[in-house]
Design a protein around this motif. Structure first.
Motif: not given
Length: 676
Positions: A246-261, A333-345
């Motif tokens: 889902l997070a790679s809909t606009d551009a392929r992403q690498v993920g990281h997982y954390t379950d810290c307190h 003059d704003s830059p175009p939207m870079r992508g609408a996927d979340p960076a944090v889930v």
């Protein structure tokens, strides 16, 4: 020590403590004298951490060096806040000598503050006060006259002027809290400056601990508590590929997982949705984490298929909301939207998934959101969390200066954003493949029966941001599933699998035992099947395609002597390529094979006794076996592990994106093995 050496030492010390500042966040400076390269006469200089650098790993090359007289003269030509971005280009005309880093947007702050040494940092405790609804009053209560307050302003030349004015108006102050942002401290010496920075940070920590409430995020919501660790990680491994897809809909992403307190506790509390919707505040934070995270609103006991369905719904809504956010604030003059996927889930009971163009970026995004959670906890414990307005966040996220920084970044490597699993990667061909894939930008799971070898290869490649080791017997379905789960937990999923694990026992038909036959077929035929099956399941869940490559052999199509079990197992692998290419193509998964021959040097198979037996078959000394194989080829060249690795990259690097079901020979030309 020289002035720059003192600055580097102070910066590294401050940057080594995550309580002090976040990765690549903040900047430090020092003023002193240095010779003019033309006249030789001493001039006043400013050494300041350059754009994009990291305090903890800062070196002299990461410093920008400017003439103070020129920098301060910019005050007289400053065109006002509406045009302050122009001042960044003006910094280039203040540079001293050659080389050095590009000046950052915070350069004015360091040059205009009347102190020899200045630190600008993003500690959680400082930002907690900076984002509290009554931040000015809390700052006075916490520090008295020792630390002043500066209202929020986007980083730039005007902010530097503001801080300098506050310093003049508060001559006894050691620093300031910057509304919605962080802290700045100063001192006459490097040691005094660092001491003042730490005093502000520790005093704020003690104030929050003493004055703050015990449960600032509200009560725990029944059923949203963290799952036991084993269940939590199993659930995370199952969800990670879906979320990454889902997070790679606009551009392929690498993920990281954390379950810290900190994350698990935040996700279990009443105020989760309310606070997460407010987003982060510190500019460094939301540039990495986006304006707000995607939050799953189901307990971890929800059946997996229902959870996945809800995540898809929430993702679609997130994309609509993000587009609306962009359209609300974008200017012509704003830059175009870079992508609408979340960076944090955020997933209650399970933890947090964060995403980026590579593992380091994904990991840092997650670390920054943990910082943001700590900030929210501090602000809510003494007041109410009140980050900067959404419009201001947009001004920074889509700042032309940030866009220019992105344009300066090098082009991504061909396999950037791809996650690979290589079996038998502790030596020989597998090791060469793992090294080549990483060199081309992929993150790699180094799987091998020999854990020590896998660990050594992963560490040699560059460690956990690039490669992780796993122990895996490919004949064991549970161990194969665990290796694929390790890829999901380490990098978010899986895009590329190389079935390389193998062994060979060279015997005639009459000397080949049932055990010989079964062992070779278990490792290569069964093992490849198990790995391909587990990998395909993950790739299908991701929904972004993938590659499976089999390291088969010339012997899959060539009838060599005394080789019945090995040749038959390799033929099985070769036909798996064809069968799976036909079956998985509809999911965008390509399946191809490589047929090496005569790979002697560095080969684990040959080192395990196969070489001696094959040399005996051909009547040559073992040490001359590679040369013997080379002489029987059309090209008369020895095949090395890196040649096989090059073929794997050729099949997966993007140039053959419409090729599937192919076997590529890497044998220096064996006419009898030509595919017909």
């Amino acid at each position: 020590m020289s002035v720059p050496e003192e600055l580097i030492a102070r910066s590294n010390a401050l940057g080594s403590d995550p309580r002090t500042t976040n990765y690549a966040g903040g900047n430090t400076s020092a003023k002193g004298a240095g010779p003019d390269p033309v006249t030789g006469r001493d001039v006043e200089l400013l050494w300041v951490k350059g754009s994009g650098g990291d305090l903890g790993t800062l070196t002299p090359a990461g410093l920008a060096v400017l003439r103070l007289d020129r920098l301060r003269a910019l005050v007289d030509v400053y065109p006002g806040e509406a045009r302050e971005d122009e001042m960044v280009a003006a910094f280039d005309h203040c540079l001293h000598g050659r080389g050095g880093a590009a000046p950052s947007i915070d350069t004015a702050m360091h040059g205009l503050v009347d102190a020899a040494h200045v630190d600008h940092l993003h500690p959680d405790s400082g930002i907690a006060l900076a984002t509290a609804a009554d931040g000015p009053a809390l700052t006075r209560e916490c520090f008295g006259d020792r630390v002043a307050w500066v209202d929020w302003r986007r980083p730039g030349f005007q902010l530097g002027l503001d801080i300098a004015e506050v310093q003049r108006a508060n001559p006894d102050a050691i620093g300031v809290v910057l509304g919605g942002h962080g802290i700045t401290a100063w001192g006459a010496t490097s040691q005094e400056c660092a001491a003042h920075s730490l005093e502000i940070i520790r005093t704020a920590e003690e104030f929050l601990a003493r004055k703050g409430s015990e449960e600032p995020f509200g009560a725990v919501v029944p059923g949203f508590q963290a799952l036991p660790e084993d269940e939590r990680h199993a659930r995370a491994a199952a969800l990670a590929p879906v979320v990454r897809g889902l997070a790679s809909t606009d551009a392929r992403q690498v993920g990281h997982y954390t379950d810290c307190h900190a994350v698990l506790d935040f996700c279990a509390r009443e105020k989760l949705a309310e606070l997460a919707a407010l987003g982060t505040s510190c500019p460094d934070h939301f540039l990495r984490t986006k304006v707000r995270p995607l939050v799953l609103d189901l307990p971890p006991s929800t059946p997996l298929d229902e959870t996945v369905a809800r995540l898809r719904e929430l993702h679609a809504a997130y994309r609509e909301d993000y587009r609306a956010y962009y359209e609300r604030h974008a200017l012509p003059d704003s830059p175009p939207m870079r992508g609408a996927d979340p960076a944090v889930v955020l997933v209650p009971g399970v933890g947090m998934f964060s995403f980026g163009k590579d593992k380091q970026t994904a990991r840092v995004a997650g670390e920054f959101y943990v910082n943001a959670v700590n900030v929210m906890r501090g602000a809510e414990s003494v007041s109410r969390y009140a980050p900067i307005p959404e419009s201001e966040k947009f001004r920074i996220e889509y700042w032309e200066l940030e866009e220019a920084k992105l344009r300066r970044m090098p082009a991504p490597k061909p396999l950037a954003g791809r996650v690979a699993l290589v079996t038998g990667a502790g030596s020989g061909i597998g090791k060469a493949v793992a090294e080549r894939l990483t060199a081309e930008g992929a993150c790699v799971v180094v799987a091998d029966l020999d854990g020590a070898s896998a660990k050594a290869v992963a560490e040699g490649i560059g460690g956990p941001d690039r490669a992780v080791p796993v122990v895996a017997d490919v004949t064991d379905a549970a161990q194969v599933d665990a290796a694929v789960a390790a890829a999901a937990l380490a990098f978010g999923g899986l895009d590329l699998v190389v079935n390389n694990a193998g062994l060979s026992i060279s015997k005639s038909l009459l000397d080949t035992t049932e055990q010989d036959w079964d062992l070779q077929h278990r490792v290569m035929a069964r093992g490849s099947f198990l790995v391909a099956k587990a990998a395909a399941r993950t790739m299908i869940d991701q929904g972004i395609g993938g590659d499976v490559v089999y390291i088969a052999s010339k012997n899959s199509v060539f009838a060599g002597p005394n080789n019945v079990a090995y040749g038959a197992a390799k033929a099985d692998q070769a036909h798996q390529v064809r069968l799976l290419a036909a079956e998985l193509g509809g999911h965008g998964i390509r399946v191809n094979g490589v047929n090496p021959d005569g790979v002697v040097r560095g080969s684990g198979i040959f080192a395990g006794g196969w070489g001696a037996r094959r040399a005996a078959v051909y009547g040559v000394p073992e040490e001359e076996l590679g040369a013997f194989y080379a002489q029987r080829t059309l090209l008369k060249r020895e095949v090395l592990p890196e040649h096989v690795a090059a073929a794997v990259f050729a099949l997966t690097g993007g140039e053959l994106s419409l090729t599937t079901g192919l076997h590529v020979p890497v044998d220096a030309g064996v006419a009898a093995a030509f595919l017909r």
